[in-house]
Design a protein around this motif. Structure first.
Motif, PDB file in Angstrom:
ATOM      1  N   LEU A 385       0.840  -1.222   0.000  1.00 18.95           N
ATOM      2  CA  LEU A 385       0.000   0.000   0.000  1.00 18.95           C
ATOM      3  C   LEU A 385       0.864   1.257   0.000  1.00 18.95           C
ATOM      4  N   SER A 386       0.327   2.314  -0.560  1.00 18.66           N
ATOM      5  CA  SER A 386       1.035   3.592  -0.495  1.00 18.66           C
ATOM      6  C   SER A 386       0.660   4.322   0.793  1.00 18.66           C
ATOM      7  N   GLY A 387       1.459   5.321   1.114  1.00 16.82           N
ATOM      8  CA  GLY A 387       1.058   6.247   2.182  1.00 16.82           C
ATOM      9  C   GLY A 387       1.715   6.055   3.523  1.00 16.82           C
ATOM     10  N   ALA A 388       2.461   4.948   3.706  1.00 14.11           N
ATOM     11  CA  ALA A 388       3.147   4.760   4.993  1.00 14.11           C
ATOM     12  C   ALA A 388       4.643   4.667   4.734  1.00 14.11           C
ATOM     13  N   GLU A 389       5.394   5.509   5.381  1.00 15.16           N
ATOM     14  CA  GLU A 389       6.861   5.419   5.260  1.00 15.16           C
ATOM     15  C   GLU A 389       7.351   4.534   6.393  1.00 15.16           C
ATOM     16  N   SER A 390       7.172   3.228   6.220  1.00 16.42           N
ATOM     17  CA  SER A 390       7.307   2.299   7.348  1.00 16.42           C
ATOM     18  C   SER A 390       8.639   2.420   8.092  1.00 16.42           C
ATOM     19  N   LEU A 391       9.721   2.593   7.364  1.00 14.36           N
ATOM     20  CA  LEU A 391      11.034   2.610   8.015  1.00 14.36           C
ATOM     21  C   LEU A 391      11.190   3.869   8.862  1.00 14.36           C
ATOM     22  N   TYR A 392      10.813   5.014   8.311  1.00  8.51           N
ATOM     23  CA  TYR A 392      10.949   6.284   9.024  1.00  8.51           C
ATOM     24  C   TYR A 392       9.966   6.353  10.194  1.00  8.51           C
ATOM     25  N   GLU A 393       8.726   5.907   9.958  1.00 12.27           N
ATOM     26  CA  GLU A 393       7.672   6.009  10.974  1.00 12.27           C
ATOM     27  C   GLU A 393       7.691   4.870  11.985  1.00 12.27           C
ATOM     28  N   GLY A 394       8.361   3.750  11.625  1.00 11.51           N
ATOM     29  CA  GLY A 394       8.288   2.561  12.480  1.00 11.51           C
ATOM     30  C   GLY A 394       6.885   1.980  12.489  1.00 11.51           C
ATOM     31  N   SER A 395       6.277   1.879  11.289  1.00 17.05           N
ATOM     32  CA  SER A 395       4.864   1.449  11.227  1.00 17.05           C
ATOM     33  C   SER A 395       4.671   0.159  10.426  1.00 17.05           C
ATOM     34  N   GLY A 396       5.790  -0.507  10.024  1.00 19.01           N
ATOM     35  CA  GLY A 396       5.698  -1.619   9.060  1.00 19.01           C
ATOM     36  C   GLY A 396       4.728  -2.715   9.461  1.00 19.01           C
ATOM     37  N   ALA A 397       4.954  -3.319  10.622  1.00 16.90           N
ATOM     38  CA  ALA A 397       4.109  -4.457  11.008  1.00 16.90           C
ATOM     39  C   ALA A 397       2.692  -3.996  11.316  1.00 16.90           C
ATOM     40  N   GLY A 398       2.559  -2.815  11.912  1.00 13.72           N
ATOM     41  CA  GLY A 398       1.229  -2.293  12.235  1.00 13.72           C
ATOM     42  C   GLY A 398       0.386  -2.187  10.981  1.00 13.72           C
ATOM     43  N   VAL A 399       0.940  -1.605   9.936  1.00 15.00           N
ATOM     44  CA  VAL A 399       0.189  -1.453   8.681  1.00 15.00           C
ATOM     45  C   VAL A 399      -0.134  -2.843   8.108  1.00 15.00           C
ATOM     46  N   ALA A 400       0.848  -3.750   8.164  1.00 14.25           N
ATOM     47  CA  ALA A 400       0.617  -5.097   7.599  1.00 14.25           C
ATOM     48  C   ALA A 400      -0.525  -5.801   8.330  1.00 14.25           C
ATOM     49  N   ILE A 401      -0.511  -5.752   9.654  1.00 12.24           N
ATOM     50  CA  ILE A 401      -1.509  -6.499  10.447  1.00 12.24           C
ATOM     51  C   ILE A 401      -2.896  -5.833  10.339  1.00 12.24           C
ATOM     52  N   ILE A 402      -2.906  -4.525  10.536  1.00 11.35           N
ATOM     53  CA  ILE A 402      -4.189  -3.816  10.650  1.00 11.35           C
ATOM     54  C   ILE A 402      -4.925  -3.768   9.304  1.00 11.35           C
ATOM     55  N   THR A 403      -4.205  -3.519   8.220  1.00 10.42           N
ATOM     56  CA  THR A 403      -4.889  -3.481   6.917  1.00 10.42           C
ATOM     57  C   THR A 403      -5.328  -4.891   6.506  1.00 10.42           C
ATOM     58  N   ALA A 404      -4.552  -5.911   6.922  1.00 11.73           N
ATOM     59  CA  ALA A 404      -4.943  -7.296   6.596  1.00 11.73           C
ATOM     60  C   ALA A 404      -6.230  -7.662   7.329  1.00 11.73           C
ATOM     61  N   MET A 405      -6.334  -7.242   8.589  1.00  6.00           N
ATOM     62  CA  MET A 405      -7.554  -7.548   9.361  1.00  6.00           C
ATOM     63  C   MET A 405      -8.751  -6.813   8.746  1.00  6.00           C
ATOM     64  N   TYR A 406      -8.504  -5.597   8.322  1.00  9.24           N
ATOM     65  CA  TYR A 406      -9.578  -4.800   7.726  1.00  9.24           C
ATOM     66  C   TYR A 406     -10.047  -5.460   6.418  1.00  9.24           C
ATOM     67  N   ALA A 407      -9.086  -5.847   5.567  1.00  5.41           N
ATOM     68  CA  ALA A 407      -9.451  -6.484   4.290  1.00  5.41           C
ATOM     69  C   ALA A 407     -10.247  -7.766   4.553  1.00  5.41           C
ATOM     70  N   ALA A 408      -9.802  -8.550   5.551  1.00  5.40           N
ATOM     71  CA  ALA A 408     -10.519  -9.799   5.872  1.00  5.40           C
ATOM     72  C   ALA A 408     -11.956  -9.481   6.285  1.00  5.40           C
ATOM     73  N   ASP A 409     -12.126  -8.469   7.134  1.00  7.95           N
ATOM     74  CA  ASP A 409     -13.490  -8.131   7.579  1.00  7.95           C
ATOM     75  C   ASP A 409     -14.356  -7.640   6.422  1.00  7.95           C
ATOM     76  N   LYS A 410     -13.754  -6.889   5.513  1.00 10.53           N
ATOM     77  CA  LYS A 410     -14.527  -6.409   4.342  1.00 10.53           C
ATOM     78  C   LYS A 410     -15.016  -7.617   3.537  1.00 10.53           C
ATOM     79  N   ILE A 411     -14.145  -8.617   3.396  1.00 11.88           N
ATOM     80  CA  ILE A 411     -14.538  -9.819   2.642  1.00 11.88           C
ATOM     81  C   ILE A 411     -15.641 -10.564   3.394  1.00 11.88           C
ATOM     82  N   LEU A 412     -15.480 -10.663   4.716  1.00 16.72           N
ATOM     83  CA  LEU A 412     -16.478 -11.381   5.509  1.00 16.72           C
ATOM     84  C   LEU A 412     -17.834 -10.665   5.500  1.00 16.72           C
ATOM     85  N   GLU A 413     -17.764  -9.329   5.446  1.00 21.51           N
ATOM     86  CA  GLU A 413     -19.026  -8.554   5.386  1.00 21.51           C
ATOM     87  C   GLU A 413     -19.740  -8.780   4.053  1.00 21.51           C
TER      88      GLU A 413
END
Ligand SMILES: Cc1cc2nc3c(=O)[nH]c(=O)nc-3n(C[C@H](O)[C@H](O)[C@H](O)COP(=O)(O)OP(=O)(O)OC[C@H]3O[C@@H](n4cnc5c(N)ncnc54)[C@H](O)[C@@H]3O)c2cc1C
Length: 414
Positions: A385-413
């Motif tokens: 995904l665009s929009g997260a500078e994971s290395l600078y922000e220290g957000s890599g795993a957070g973005v991976a986990i949280i967007t994956a959970m969101y995508a799964a819920d969208k599919i389940l909905e």
């Protein structure tokens, strides 16, 4: 062959999404071509350690309010991000992975002895509530003779600044001679594999007891617990003093163990893993993906109702570049990236690098588009995904986990 959902990628994002879907009873296939960033993980997950303007973050779930609207956490909604972040520890615990963390960022040591913020720490990453915290006053720092991916001297230098006196020792075990005879074999993962054997761990502990003087804390590299955390727990109990584990250079034992455990959890929930194959393209009709094609299956398409693209950033080969453009190589999706090559990167390696924030363009439901047209049964998740500078922000795993959970819920909905 038809599935409910096909996920392209085999890293943290793909596995998180796959586990959530498989546990909800969906017939789910993960196609992964190779290594993921977990093999190089620091032993911790980051959610947000620094804002784009450089402000250090103590409470990541409060600070996300200050992120721009293009950031994945804001795109999917701040409340959703908070909800998924709050459920992460339980989600991983259900997969047998114990993570430590609070609403405030923790501090962990890097392999060079510096301290860095993190959100969740894996079991063999000693993490502190405050930067000033220390376990003891006298540290025994132990490594394995011939192991070059851990730096006791740097660690000692850093600890001594905190008033901890340090003594460095290296232990020579006959059982590791095979590895030592070839420097490229003497890696954290190979040592950890050897240390899975009870007898070898016992010899290691015996050596520690022999060399210990009046130290009140032990510092070890992350070379235990390749398959699961049994060896790690065993070492903790056997040495008879508090142990601080510090990350090594890659490959990462805690990262690889986490990946293995996530794969096991996915398969245990009924998911199908197709490792070592690469998605090469897709049949797209009427704004929907009908099937994906892979290197091994040639023109035989794998069909599904939904698809998730979790192919990672440049490192995972989810993004690619040539001299003139940045592009998404699997499905030819639209990307958010500067068109000017001289804005892609800074020639100074340690500078903030713009290309890390580039990625696939999506709407707020994480649907990517191709030539401006949204693909309604495709979701993108993780570092593609665009929009997260994971290395600078220290957000890599957070973005991976949280967007994956969101995508799964969208599919389940549905
Ligand atoms: C070297 C490195 C170390 C990092 N360390 C940390 C850390 O310690 N903590 C942290 O919070 N973040 C870290 N990050 C950030 C990292 O991006 C995220 O933490 C996260 O692991 C990314 O997961 P992902 O699933 O989005 O992508 P990846 O882990 O990159 O996984 C992508 C997967 O997709 C597969 N793939 C790609 N193309 C195809 C295809 N066509 N067909 C099939 N499969 C395909 C790849 O083989 C790979 O398995 C690190 C990143 C890198 C590059």
């Amino acid at each position: 062959m038809k599935f409910d959902t096909i996920i392209i990628g085999g890293g943290l994002s793909a596995l998180t999404c796959g586990i959530k879907l498989a546990k909800a009873g969906r017939d789910c296939l993960i196609i992964a071509s190779g290594e993921s960033a977990l093999s190089f993980n620091s032993g911790s997950f980051g959610l947000l350690s620094r804002l784009p303007d450089g402000t250090a973050v103590e409470e990541p779930l409060k600070a996300i309010e200050q992120l721009p609207s293009s950031h994945p956490y804001v795109k999917i909604g701040i409340d959703n991000t908070r909800r998924y972040a709050a459920s992460a520890k339980e989600f991983f615990a259900d997969c047998g992975i114990s993570l430590r963390g609070t609403e405030r960022n923790l501090w962990r040591y890097t392999s060079s002895g510096k301290m860095k913020r993190c959100w969740l720490a894996m079991e063999d990453t000693t993490a502190f509530v405050s930067r000033e915290d220390k376990v003891g006053d006298k540290a025994l720092i132990v490594t394995v003779k011939g192991f070059q991916d851990f730096f006791p001297g740097f660690v000692a230098e850093s600890l001594e600044k905190k008033g901890i006196s340090c003594r460095c020792e290296s232990i020579e075990l006959d059982e590791l001679d095979m590895l030592r005879s070839n420097a490229s074999e003497m890696r954290a993962t190979n040592i950890a594999l050897t240390m899975e054997k009870d007898k070898i761990r016992k010899s290691f502990v015996k050596e520690i007891s022999r060399i210990r003087q009046d130290e009140d804390m032990l510092i070890l590299p992350q070379i235990f617990g390749y398959e699961d955390t049994r060896a790690l727990e065993d070492i903790r109990k056997a040495v008879g003093m508090p142990v601080t584990f510090i990350s090594t250079l890659m490959p990462s034992v805690p990262g690889i163990r986490t990946q293995k455990m996530l794969k096991k959890a996915f398969e245990a929930a009924g998911g199908t893993l197709m490792m070592g194959d690469c998605v090469t393209g897709a049949v797209i009709e009427g704004g929907k993906i009908k099937s994906v094609l892979t290197s091994n299956l040639g023109s035989y398409g794998l069909e599904a109702d939904n698809f998730v693209l979790a192919t990672g950033s440049f490192f995972g080969k989810g993004l690619a570049s040539d001299f003139t453009k940045i592009y998404e190589p699997v499905l030819g999706l639209d990307v958010d990236a500067s068109e000017k090559r001289d804005e892609w990167y800074s020639s100074s390696f340690f500078d903030r690098q713009a290309f890390i924030g580039f990625g696939v363009k999506t709407d707020n439901d994480l649907h990517p588009s191709r030539d401006g047209e949204a693909i309604s049964n495709l979701y993108a998740a993780g570092s593609v995904l665009s929009g997260a500078e994971s290395l600078y922000e220290g957000s890599g795993a957070g973005v991976a986990i949280i967007t994956a959970m969101y995508a799964a819920d969208k599919i389940l909905e549905g």
